[in-house]
Design a protein around this motif. Structure first.
Motif, PDB file in Angstrom:
ATOM      1  N   MET A  50       0.726  -1.101  -0.107  1.00  0.00           N
ATOM      2  CA  MET A  50      -0.101   0.101  -0.090  1.00  0.00           C
ATOM      3  C   MET A  50       1.061   1.361   0.126  1.00  0.00           C
ATOM      4  SD  MET A  50      -3.193   1.191   2.554  1.00  0.00           S
ATOM      5  CE  MET A  50      -2.249   0.264   3.947  1.00  0.00           C
ATOM      6  N   ALA A  53       2.343   2.087  -3.523  1.00  0.00           N
ATOM      7  CA  ALA A  53       1.607   2.826  -4.414  1.00  0.00           C
ATOM      8  C   ALA A  53       1.307   4.354  -3.919  1.00  0.00           C
ATOM      9  CB  ALA A  53       0.084   2.146  -4.314  1.00  0.00           C
ATOM     10  N   HIS A  54       1.836   4.542  -2.828  1.00  0.00           N
ATOM     11  CA  HIS A  54       1.651   5.931  -2.505  1.00  0.00           C
ATOM     12  C   HIS A  54       2.954   6.572  -2.065  1.00  0.00           C
ATOM     13  CE1 HIS A  54      -2.686   6.205  -1.371  1.00  0.00           C
ATOM     14  NE2 HIS A  54      -2.664   4.719  -1.454  1.00  0.00           N
ATOM     15  N   ASP A  57       5.974  11.208  -6.377  1.00  0.00           N
ATOM     16  CA  ASP A  57       6.486  11.099  -7.671  1.00  0.00           C
ATOM     17  C   ASP A  57       7.831  11.992  -7.679  1.00  0.00           C
ATOM     18  OD1 ASP A  57       5.318  13.493  -7.636  1.00  0.00           O
ATOM     19  OD2 ASP A  57       3.662  12.664  -9.264  1.00  0.00           O
ATOM     20  N   CYS A  62       1.641  12.536  -4.329  1.00  0.00           N
ATOM     21  CA  CYS A  62       1.105  11.128  -4.223  1.00  0.00           C
ATOM     22  C   CYS A  62       0.580  10.870  -5.632  1.00  0.00           C
ATOM     23  CB  CYS A  62       0.173  10.719  -3.002  1.00  0.00           C
ATOM     24  SG  CYS A  62      -0.468   9.189  -2.963  1.00  0.00           S
ATOM     25  N   THR A  64      -1.259   8.265  -6.230  1.00  0.00           N
ATOM     26  CA  THR A  64      -2.715   7.576  -5.888  1.00  0.00           C
ATOM     27  C   THR A  64      -3.631   8.442  -5.609  1.00  0.00           C
ATOM     28  OG1 THR A  64      -1.114   5.252  -5.495  1.00  0.00           O
ATOM     29  CG2 THR A  64      -3.501   5.525  -4.680  1.00  0.00           C
ATOM     30  N   CYS A  65      -3.101   9.400  -4.802  1.00  0.00           N
ATOM     31  CA  CYS A  65      -4.195  10.214  -3.902  1.00  0.00           C
ATOM     32  C   CYS A  65      -4.480  11.387  -4.935  1.00  0.00           C
ATOM     33  CB  CYS A  65      -3.774  10.712  -2.488  1.00  0.00           C
ATOM     34  SG  CYS A  65      -3.550   9.412  -1.407  1.00  0.00           S
ATOM     35  N   THR A  67      -5.346  13.779  -8.470  1.00  0.00           N
ATOM     36  CA  THR A  67      -6.187  13.652  -9.568  1.00  0.00           C
ATOM     37  C   THR A  67      -5.606  14.657 -10.621  1.00  0.00           C
ATOM     38  OG1 THR A  67      -7.678  15.459  -8.785  1.00  0.00           O
ATOM     39  CG2 THR A  67      -8.268  13.301  -8.044  1.00  0.00           C
ATOM     40  N   CYS A  76       1.179  11.856   1.877  1.00  0.00           N
ATOM     41  CA  CYS A  76      -0.752  11.982   2.009  1.00  0.00           C
ATOM     42  C   CYS A  76      -0.970  11.174   3.133  1.00  0.00           C
ATOM     43  CB  CYS A  76      -0.924  11.104   0.612  1.00  0.00           C
ATOM     44  SG  CYS A  76      -0.421   9.144   0.707  1.00  0.00           S
TER      45      CYS A  76
END
Length: 139
Positions: A50, A53-54, A57, A62, A64-65, A67, A76
């Motif tokens: 998990m 995935a967070h 970058d 984050c 994953t979080c 948009t 995050c």
């Protein structure tokens, strides 16, 4: 159909966590050792997956979080919860100074989690996670 499958998966996870908590509370020492040897590596690997995935970058967001319209800077909420529970000992209530008053901050459960004889968390009652339908509370 996706909502139904999602709810089935969430329920299965909550039930597994409830079982592990019950074992930790009620099992005898040899059983606890056996459960710890089998479950702790699985739980640690789950946290690792998990958190991977967070991972932030190259911009420090984050992936994953975030948009397209809202970037979520690291750390995050997933990393914050991981630190609170795995490093800072977030399971114990902590005193929080709010100026004139000192309040006790308790651990918040993950939204959508309703346990026996518990009240829903503020996140559950605000509709923030409207797709999650809480399970009925049973005594």
């Amino acid at each position: 159909m996706d909502q139904v499958l999602g709810q089935v998966l969430r329920n299965a996870v909550w039930e597994r966590l409830d079982l592990l908590t019950e074992l930790a509370d009620r099992a005898d020492a040899p059983s606890l050792v056996s459960v710890a040897r089998s479950e702790l590596p699985r739980l640690a690997e789950g946290w690792r997956a998990m958190l991977q995935a967070h991972e932030p970058d190259e911009r420090g967001d984050c992936p994953t979080c975030s948009t397209r319209w809202h970037r979520c800077k690291a750390p995050c909420s997933v990393w914050q919860v991981a630190h609170e529970h795995l490093v800072a000992g977030g399971l114990a209530p902590q005193a929080v100074s709010t100026g004139q008053h000192t309040a006790i901050r308790t651990v918040r459960r993950v939204p959508g989690q309703v346990r026996r004889a518990e009240r829903p968390s503020p996140a559950e009652t605000t509709g923030r996670h409207a797709l999650v339908t809480p399970r009925p509370v049973t005594a």
